[in-house]
Scaffold this active site. Structure first.
Site, mmCIF file in Angstrom:
data_model
loop_
_atom_site.group_PDB
_atom_site.id
_atom_site.type_symbol
_atom_site.label_atom_id
_atom_site.label_comp_id
_atom_site.label_asym_id
_atom_site.label_seq_id
_atom_site.Cartn_x
_atom_site.Cartn_y
_atom_site.Cartn_z
ATOM 1 N N HIS A 197 27.731 33.848 27.671
ATOM 2 C CA HIS A 197 27.273 34.201 29.009
ATOM 3 C C HIS A 197 27.375 33.049 29.995
ATOM 4 O O HIS A 197 27.392 33.271 31.207
ATOM 5 C CB HIS A 197 25.831 34.703 28.947
ATOM 6 C CG HIS A 197 25.695 36.042 28.290
ATOM 7 N ND1 HIS A 197 25.538 37.211 29.003
ATOM 8 C CD2 HIS A 197 25.703 36.409 26.982
ATOM 9 C CE1 HIS A 197 25.445 38.233 28.179
ATOM 10 N NE2 HIS A 197 25.544 37.770 26.932
ATOM 11 N N ASP B 39 28.441 28.246 37.283
ATOM 12 C CA ASP B 39 27.744 29.411 36.732
ATOM 13 C C ASP B 39 28.737 30.258 35.955
ATOM 14 O O ASP B 39 29.886 30.412 36.386
ATOM 15 C CB ASP B 39 27.127 30.250 37.840
ATOM 16 C CG ASP B 39 25.670 30.599 37.580
ATOM 17 O OD1 ASP B 39 25.291 30.656 36.394
ATOM 18 O OD2 ASP B 39 24.917 30.804 38.546
#
Length: 478
Positions: free
Chosen positions: A155, A365
């Protein structure tokens, strides 16, 4: 249809509605296929052994929860996972705090999870393991004789080889990851970085003519990009309904017609919060005509209280917000509203819909679903503008509609704010339409279906050269 077994560090509470697109999609897949969702219970067993799994049934799903001891939490969770892998994967080598003890604890907890999970696995089950806490789990399951197809999804970002291979156990983790059949990453650059790590370390090599396929000691596995998303349609409905409630009407009234700029981030050094505050302060200084006409709401729930890096960051960001307010506030206007608490999904959806500008500028991110939620929440007839870091995974999908910025360059964020506050409705609608088309086609359910389909198509080849599902001499097939 094969059962599904999902393993993640944390598991949504079985007795509560799932929050967030990932939990909704995974739970839907489990309900359809039947299966098990296993992970940490969120509880500590103190100095005692965690003991047996706690099993809960909900329809077709069995929730299998394991406590962790205080030692486990210190070494596995707070240690290697969050004090080494988290900063390393976000390119902050300087913040890593590696110790051999923590590394041993990380592998020990993964062995613990494998030992608890193995008795629950049936022949033909698909196993899907999530995120950096559980990188070696497939290797531990293989040691126990599990030959099922096992997938992994990362993730958070995967860094370049020159960053990842600074980790003393980096090659050990890479070798463990060759036990998976399908390794998914958020973006093509992340998948490419992982493939480069395999090649540079000599752990595995690409198979010529088979895009994304690698070979390690006679065993094939695949690497690919699977950008995660949200349930955009449902989030849009939530936002449209939320702005009608009393709390949102009061909040909108409190703005007194001022344009709202909004950011939502955990308090973390990867989010670029100081740079964002500086950029907003520069905007007010360089565009004095906007003094008293805009309000910046930054929602930043606190995380990891008592950890020095996070405590220092909290003080810095709060200090910057106070500095901007002290310099520019009027009796009837405060430019920054800085809130250190979490809000529910419905409240956030309503706030996103009211905000004319979504400010999403992380330094790095994996995806950043706030960007996608902001887009989904907008009124298509009068949408806001998304300002997005080019180093967020979402930038690859939303580049045609967002204003992309370099989060390390405060001046570019300042210019983007100035562009956004003056953008015409027609341009905002065109940009928003481009982004919503992407979200409509690639929602979280499509992400889940795509990954599961590719994992289901895998025919893993074991080190012996035998395909999984066939029994080699003396081999036990699960």
């Amino acid at each position: 249809m094969s059962r599904l077994i999902v393993v993640s560090n944390r598991v949504p509470a079985p007795d509560r509605p799932p929050q967030g697109g990932l939990a909704v999609a995974v739970r839907a897949a489990l309900q359809e296929r039947g299966g098990v969702w296993m992970g940490w219970s969120g509880q500590s067993s103190g100095e005692e052994d965690p003991g047996a799994l706690k099993l809960f049934e909900e329809g077709q799903i069995t929730y299998a929860l394991s406590d962790l001891s205080e030692r486990d939490l210190s070494e596995y969770y707070n240690g290697l996972a969050n004090s080494v892998l988290w900063p390393l994967c976000h390119y902050r080598i300087d913040l890593t705090d590696y110790s051999r003890r923590d590394a041993e604890g990380y592998f020990r907890v993964n062995r613990h999870f494998a030992g608890r999970l193995a008795p629950l696995i049936r022949k033909g089950d698909l196993i899907w393991i999530h995120d950096y806490h559980l990188i070696p789990l497939a290797a531990e399951l293989r040691k126990l004789g599990i030959t099922n197809r096992i997938g992994f999804f990362m993730h958070i970002p995967w860094p370049a080889p020159d960053v990842f291979l600074t980790l003393p156990v980096g090659e050990t983790l890479l070798r463990a990851m060759t036990s998976y059949d399908l390794l998914g990453f958020q973006t093509a650059p992340d998948a490419g970085n992982f493939s480069l790590c395999l090649s540079r370390s000599g752990v595995a090599k690409p198979v010529p003519g088979e895009d994304g396929t690698h070979l390690a000691e006679g065993r094939r596995f695949r690497v690919g990009a699977f950008p995660i998303s949200i349930d955009a349609a449902a989030f849009g409905r939530t936002a449209a309904n939320a702005v009608r409630n009393v709390a949102m009407r009061k909040f909108r009234a409190s703005l007194e017609g001022r344009m709202l700029i909004m950011g939502v981030d955990r308090l973390d050094y990867t989010k670029g919060l100081p740079q964002r505050m500086h950029a907003f302060g520069r905007f007010l200084e360089s565009s004095p005509e906007w003094l008293g006409r805009v309000t910046y709401l930054q929602v930043t729930p606190q995380t990891r209280e008592g950890v020095a890096q996070y405590d220092t960051l909290r003080q810095e960001v709060a200090g910057l917000a106070g500095q901007i307010n002290g310099m520019h506030s009027r009796l009837d206007w405060m430019p920054v509203r800085y809130v250190n608490r979490a809000f529910g999904q419905q409240t956030l959806a309503g706030l996103y819909r009211i905000a004319r500008i979504g400010l999403v500028t992380p330094l790095r991110d994996g995806m950043n679903l706030v960007a996608k939620e902001y887009v989904a929440a907008q009124d298509p007839e009068d949408p806001g503008t998304l300002i997005l870091s080019r180093f967020a995974g979402a930038a690859a999908e939303l580049r045609d509609g967002a204003l992309l910025v370099n989060p390390y360059d405060e001046e570019t964020i300042t210019r983007a704010i100035a562009q956004a506050v003056t953008m015409t409705r027609d341009e905002r609608k065109a940009r928003h339409a481009a982004m919503t088309a992407v979200l409509a086609e690639h929602d979280v359910f499509a992400w889940c279906r795509n990954y599961m389909a590719q994992l289901g198509d895998v025919r893993p080849v074991l080190a012996s050269g035998t395909e999984a599902g066939r029994r080699a001499p003396g081999q036990t097939v699960v």
